[in-house]
Design a protein around this motif. Structure first.
Motif, PDB file in Angstrom:
ATOM      1  N   TYR A  58      44.138  30.424  18.213  1.00  6.69           N
ATOM      2  CA  TYR A  58      44.081  31.349  19.341  1.00  6.69           C
ATOM      3  C   TYR A  58      44.944  32.575  19.084  1.00  6.69           C
ATOM      4  N   SER A  59      44.572  33.663  19.728  1.00  5.10           N
ATOM      5  CA  SER A  59      45.452  34.814  19.720  1.00  5.10           C
ATOM      6  C   SER A  59      46.628  34.516  20.643  1.00  5.10           C
ATOM      7  N   GLY A  60      47.716  35.165  20.406  1.00  3.66           N
ATOM      8  CA  GLY A  60      48.902  34.920  21.208  1.00  3.66           C
ATOM      9  C   GLY A  60      48.715  35.264  22.678  1.00  3.66           C
ATOM     10  N   SER A  61      47.852  36.234  22.950  1.00  2.74           N
ATOM     11  CA  SER A  61      47.676  36.690  24.335  1.00  2.74           C
ATOM     12  C   SER A  61      46.902  35.707  25.202  1.00  2.74           C
ATOM     13  N   VAL A  62      46.189  34.768  24.585  1.00  3.91           N
ATOM     14  CA  VAL A  62      45.392  33.822  25.374  1.00  3.91           C
ATOM     15  C   VAL A  62      45.834  32.379  25.184  1.00  3.91           C
ATOM     16  N   LYS A  63      46.706  32.130  24.238  1.00  3.52           N
ATOM     17  CA  LYS A  63      47.131  30.762  23.945  1.00  3.52           C
ATOM     18  C   LYS A  63      47.758  30.141  25.173  1.00  3.52           C
ATOM     19  N   GLY A  64      47.323  28.936  25.493  1.00  6.83           N
ATOM     20  CA  GLY A  64      47.811  28.247  26.675  1.00  6.83           C
ATOM     21  C   GLY A  64      46.982  28.490  27.918  1.00  6.83           C
ATOM     22  N   ARG A  65      46.121  29.512  27.875  1.00 13.93           N
ATOM     23  CA  ARG A  65      45.251  29.812  29.019  1.00 13.93           C
ATOM     24  C   ARG A  65      43.776  29.580  28.694  1.00 13.93           C
ATOM     25  N   PHE A  66      43.381  29.833  27.453  1.00  9.43           N
ATOM     26  CA  PHE A  66      41.985  29.692  27.037  1.00  9.43           C
ATOM     27  C   PHE A  66      41.845  28.471  26.131  1.00  9.43           C
ATOM     28  N   THR A  67      40.671  27.851  26.194  1.00 14.88           N
ATOM     29  CA  THR A  67      40.366  26.719  25.323  1.00 14.88           C
ATOM     30  C   THR A  67      38.980  26.894  24.726  1.00 14.88           C
ATOM     31  N   ILE A  68      38.907  26.828  23.419  1.00 16.44           N
ATOM     32  CA  ILE A  68      37.620  26.889  22.729  1.00 16.44           C
ATOM     33  C   ILE A  68      37.199  25.476  22.358  1.00 16.44           C
ATOM     34  N   GLN A  80      36.657  28.224  27.632  1.00 14.70           N
ATOM     35  CA  GLN A  80      37.172  28.014  28.976  1.00 14.70           C
ATOM     36  C   GLN A  80      38.350  28.950  29.169  1.00 14.70           C
ATOM     37  N   MET A  81      38.264  29.806  30.171  1.00 15.16           N
ATOM     38  CA  MET A  81      39.292  30.809  30.402  1.00 15.16           C
ATOM     39  C   MET A  81      39.927  30.557  31.765  1.00 15.16           C
ATOM     40  N   ASN A  82      41.183  30.185  31.762  1.00 14.06           N
ATOM     41  CA  ASN A  82      41.935  29.918  32.988  1.00 14.06           C
ATOM     42  C   ASN A  82      43.022  30.959  33.187  1.00 14.06           C
ATOM     43  N   SER A  83      43.542  31.011  34.398  1.00 17.28           N
ATOM     44  CA  SER A  83      44.638  31.941  34.719  1.00 17.28           C
ATOM     45  C   SER A  83      44.319  33.351  34.222  1.00 17.28           C
ATOM     46  N   LEU A  84      43.144  33.804  34.566  1.00 17.88           N
ATOM     47  CA  LEU A  84      42.691  35.108  34.062  1.00 17.88           C
ATOM     48  C   LEU A  84      43.535  36.242  34.626  1.00 17.88           C
ATOM     49  N   LYS A  85      43.701  37.261  33.788  1.00 18.89           N
ATOM     50  CA  LYS A  85      44.482  38.431  34.142  1.00 18.89           C
ATOM     51  C   LYS A  85      43.590  39.676  34.045  1.00 18.89           C
ATOM     52  N   PRO A  86      43.931  40.738  34.751  1.00 21.09           N
ATOM     53  CA  PRO A  86      43.125  41.966  34.635  1.00 21.09           C
ATOM     54  C   PRO A  86      42.995  42.457  33.191  1.00 21.09           C
ATOM     55  N   GLU A  87      44.000  42.220  32.381  1.00 21.39           N
ATOM     56  CA  GLU A  87      43.937  42.665  30.988  1.00 21.39           C
ATOM     57  C   GLU A  87      42.986  41.827  30.137  1.00 21.39           C
ATOM     58  N   ASP A  88      42.430  40.775  30.687  1.00 19.38           N
ATOM     59  CA  ASP A  88      41.403  40.001  29.991  1.00 19.38           C
ATOM     60  C   ASP A  88      40.021  40.625  30.159  1.00 19.38           C
ATOM     61  N   THR A  89      39.927  41.652  30.990  1.00 21.43           N
ATOM     62  CA  THR A  89      38.648  42.329  31.204  1.00 21.43           C
ATOM     63  C   THR A  89      38.129  42.923  29.902  1.00 21.43           C
ATOM     64  N   ALA A  90      36.905  42.542  29.538  1.00 23.31           N
ATOM     65  CA  ALA A  90      36.314  42.981  28.273  1.00 23.31           C
ATOM     66  C   ALA A  90      34.913  42.412  28.150  1.00 23.31           C
ATOM     67  N   VAL A  91      34.191  42.903  27.168  1.00 24.15           N
ATOM     68  CA  VAL A  91      32.961  42.240  26.741  1.00 24.15           C
ATOM     69  C   VAL A  91      33.364  41.198  25.702  1.00 24.15           C
TER      70      VAL A  91
END
Length: 122
Positions: A58-68, A80-91
């Protein structure tokens, strides 16, 4: 090879989403898979990767929040993306690696899906 990503949408900060990517036209179980994302005005960046034997990175910015994860019998990889933040906005794009092991390098992938938009509101 075709990759069909789905599951994006609009969610409030703190919420969750589950992305799916169905692959066809390849021996799915022999390749690592990855998720990348690209926000407006930014370069595409690595999010997560899973090897053919389901080792993950995982990238450091998503580790602990996202699961592949992946299901070989469905030719599908999930994010699986949990605890989403506005900075996760993207394609978000799924991709097939050139080999069986995880990699965070864009050059390590040779097939890409069309992307699915994730928007996180504050």
């Amino acid at each position: 090879v075709q990759l069909q990503a789905s599951g994006g949408g609009l969610v409030q900060a703190g919420g969750f989403l589950r992305l799916s990517c169905v692959a066809s036209g390849l021996s799915f179980s022999t390749y690592a898979m990855g998720w990348f994302r690209q926000a407006p005005g930014w370069e595409r960046e690595f999010v997560a990767s899973i090897s053919w034997k389901s080792a993950t990175d995982y990238s450091g910015s998503v580790k602990g929040r996202f699961t592949i994860s992946r299901e070989h019998n469905k030719n599908t990889v999930y994010l699986q993306m949990n605890s989403l933040k506005p900075e996760d906005t993207a394609v978000y794009y799924c991709a097939v690696a050139r080999g069986p092991l995880t990699t965070s390098q864009i050059s390590g992938y040779h097939y890409w899906g069309q992307g699915t938009l994730v928007t996180v509101s504050s």
